[in-house]
Scaffold this active site. Structure first.
Site, PDB file in Angstrom:
ATOM      1  N   TYR A 177       4.913 127.776  21.690  1.00 54.03           N
ATOM      2  CA  TYR A 177       5.432 129.097  21.320  1.00 54.03           C
ATOM      3  C   TYR A 177       6.291 129.574  22.479  1.00 54.03           C
ATOM      4  CZ  TYR A 177       5.495 134.093  20.096  1.00 54.03           C
ATOM      5  OH  TYR A 177       5.889 135.381  19.799  1.00 54.03           O
ATOM      6  N   ASP A 232       7.282 127.467  17.226  1.00 59.44           N
ATOM      7  CA  ASP A 232       8.291 128.513  17.216  1.00 59.44           C
ATOM      8  C   ASP A 232       8.992 128.444  18.562  1.00 59.44           C
ATOM      9  OD1 ASP A 232       9.827 130.762  17.160  1.00 59.44           O
ATOM     10  OD2 ASP A 232       8.168 132.183  16.956  1.00 59.44           O
ATOM     11  N   HIS A 241       7.756 134.533   9.498  1.00 61.55           N
ATOM     12  CA  HIS A 241       8.141 133.122   9.539  1.00 61.55           C
ATOM     13  C   HIS A 241       7.609 132.394   8.314  1.00 61.55           C
ATOM     14  CE1 HIS A 241       9.305 132.821  13.935  1.00 61.55           C
ATOM     15  NE2 HIS A 241       8.665 133.975  13.913  1.00 61.55           N
TER      16      HIS A 241
END
Length: 262
Positions: free
Chosen positions: A107, A150, A253
């Site tokens: 992330y 991500d 998302h």
């Protein structure tokens, strides 16, 4: 061994445990990597996922922010976690599957609102984080590995709804794309999603600020699935489940999927 892997920024695993369970029931990936879990590891509702056959979990967490987790039907051997840029954030966890493939779940920091490290500390942190990722891959070049997560950067012109309008917007600025490209090159990572879907606009994130997100379609591809060259050819079946963005009380998302025949 064939297995399907998915990555999804869930934006609170406790708040959206029901959505995670729905995805696991409807799509049944072998491995699901979550980001922005916003939970200490001991507060992750693992019993919900265990009841669906996901009895293996490796995670890094903290209260209210960040957090990454790997849920799996397959046994996981913890490899570790890295704190790039010494931020003290739970942004990476890695685990090995029974076939020896290491899954890295990342992330990457979002970077704040202004793409200028002189006035925005968060943007500088993002660039530093990517630089240390790059250096790590240079120093310890990965093999038989998958990187998902991500990454908070949409690198290609067709990874955003308007290349021209987003050139000065965090997530698509040239300096961010350059840093991501260098990170990818350092590990010789292959973008599996674009290997499978080489042309056309492709998004995995749509802002909460747009109530008509579906019709406006001002998206960005921030979520990625990469693999090292030695296993990249085994990757196929890539897809982004856009419809998940339209579920009730969704994450902003959508999950990204890929299958590997190894």
């Amino acid at each position: 061994m064939a297995f399907t892997l998915a990555t999804w920024n869930i934006n609170s695993v406790r708040l959206r445990a029901g959505l995670v369970a729905r995805l696991l029931q409807e799509e049944a990936p072998d491995v699901l990597c979550l980001q922005e879990c916003k939970s200490p590891v001991d507060k992750i509702p693992r019993e919900v996922f265990e009841a669906l056959g996901y009895t293996h979990l490796e995670a890094e967490g903290q209260k209210g922010y960040n957090g990454v987790a790997i849920l799996s039907k397959l046994p996981l051997e913890r490899v570790g976690s890295m704190d790039f840029a010494s931020l003290g954030h739970a942004r990476h966890v890695a685990a090995r599957l029974p076939n020896g493939v290491v899954v890295n779940n990342f992330y990457v920091p979002a970077g704040g609102d202004k793409p200028d490290r002189e006035v925005n500390v968060k943007f500088g942190q993002k660039l530093d984080y990517l630089t240390e990722m790059r250096d790590w891959f240079h120093g310890d070049r990965p093999e038989r590995a998958i990187l998902v997560g991500d990454l908070n950067i949409a690198p290609r012109e067709d990874d955003v709804w308007s290349h021209k309008q987003l050139l000065k917007v965090v997530s698509h600025t040239p300096v961010e794309v350059e840093h991501l490209d260098e990170t990818q090159e350092a590990g010789r990572w292959v973008d599996i999603t674009r290997q499978d879907i080489p042309e056309g606009n492709l998004y995995s994130w749509w802002s909460y600020r747009s109530p008509d997100w579906d019709s406006a379609d001002k998206g960005r591809r921030l979520d990625h699935v990469w693999a090292t060259p030695d296993i990249a050819a085994a990757g196929h079946g890539s897809r982004i489940l856009r419809e998940v963005r339209g579920w009730e009380q969704p994450s902003d998302h959508a999950p990204v999927f890929a299958t590997f025949d190894l």
